[in-house]
Write an enzyme that holds these catalytic residues in place. Structure first.
Site, PDB file in Angstrom:
ATOM      1  CB  CYS A  11       5.212   4.825   3.587  1.00 31.51           C
ATOM      2  SG  CYS A  11       4.904   3.619   2.272  1.00 31.51           S
ATOM      3  CG  ASN A  14       5.519  -1.898   2.016  1.00 32.70           C
ATOM      4  OD1 ASN A  14       5.528  -3.114   2.031  1.00 32.70           O
ATOM      5  ND2 ASN A  14       6.632  -1.201   1.898  1.00 32.70           N
ATOM      6  CB  CYS A  16       4.731   5.457  -3.038  1.00 34.43           C
ATOM      7  SG  CYS A  16       3.325   5.292  -4.151  1.00 34.43           S
ATOM      8  NE  ARG A  17       4.893   8.118   1.756  1.00 32.66           N
ATOM      9  CZ  ARG A  17       4.168   8.571   2.775  1.00 32.66           C
ATOM     10  NH1 ARG A  17       4.512   9.683   3.382  1.00 32.66           N
ATOM     11  NH2 ARG A  17       3.106   7.915   3.192  1.00 32.66           N
ATOM     12  CB  SER A  18       8.218   2.127   2.999  1.00 37.51           C
ATOM     13  OG  SER A  18       7.061   1.476   2.551  1.00 37.51           O
ATOM     14  CG  ASP A 128       1.448   9.011  -0.207  1.00 34.58           C
ATOM     15  OD1 ASP A 128       1.912   8.578  -1.289  1.00 34.58           O
ATOM     16  OD2 ASP A 128       0.567   8.417   0.428  1.00 34.58           O
TER      17      ASP A 128
END
Length: 163
Positions: A11, A14, A16-18, A128
């Site tokens: 993301c 690096n 939150c999402r990934s 995000d």
């Protein structure tokens, strides 16, 4: 099979999402005792948070669902990642485009939108949640769980020859 299948979630920062995808996928892989066959990491296209743990809201949602991720640390994608990883999974179109810009043409086939592996979500991008409310982190967790389950099924069938 001696070589591990290597998976990289990407993301922007690096945090939150990934890392959520990293932690969810890691748990699925461990639950099926496949951690000797699949290597997992996550990274960001930007160096905003290098060395930092995941966002506390991401960790809170994950912990509430039985997944720990406080051991993860943000890092930036580097050129070696395009050589090293078999799957480079982008969370959204912007990061997908940045990855394609950084990669050599022979590595393009490794770069995929992560939600292509989702079955319950029709969206193409994991949003995000950084600037939104807590419900965004729950949605991200649900989306990455769905896509992680689909990705693991795919890897088991296509790479590991498992049912």
């Amino acid at each position: 099979m001696s070589e591990k299948v290597k998976v990289l979630f990407v993301c922007m920062g690096n945090i939150c999402r990934s890392p959520t995808a990293h932690a969810v996928f890691r748990k699925l892989v461990r639950d099926e005792a496949l951690d000797g066959l699949i290597e997992i990491d996550s990274a960001g296209t930007h160096a905003y948070h290098v060395g930092n743990p995941p966002d506390s809201r991401s960790m809170e949602v994950a912990r509430g669902r039985g997944i720990e991720m406080q051991d993860l640390r943000a890092r930036k994608v580097d050129f070696g990642d395009f050589i090293e990883y078999d799957y480079i999974l982008a969370m959204d179109e912007a990061n997908y485009s940045l990855l394609k810009e950084q990669a050599l043409p022979e590595h393009f086939s490794k770069i995929t939108m992560f939600l292509e592996f989702a079955e319950q979500f029709a969206q193409t991008e994991v949003p995000d949640p950084y600037y939104g409310g807590p419900q965004g982190f729950d949605l991200v967790f649900d989306m990455v769980t769905d896509a992680s389950e689909g990705l693991l099924r795919h890897i088991k069938q296509e790479k590991l020859n498992l049912k």
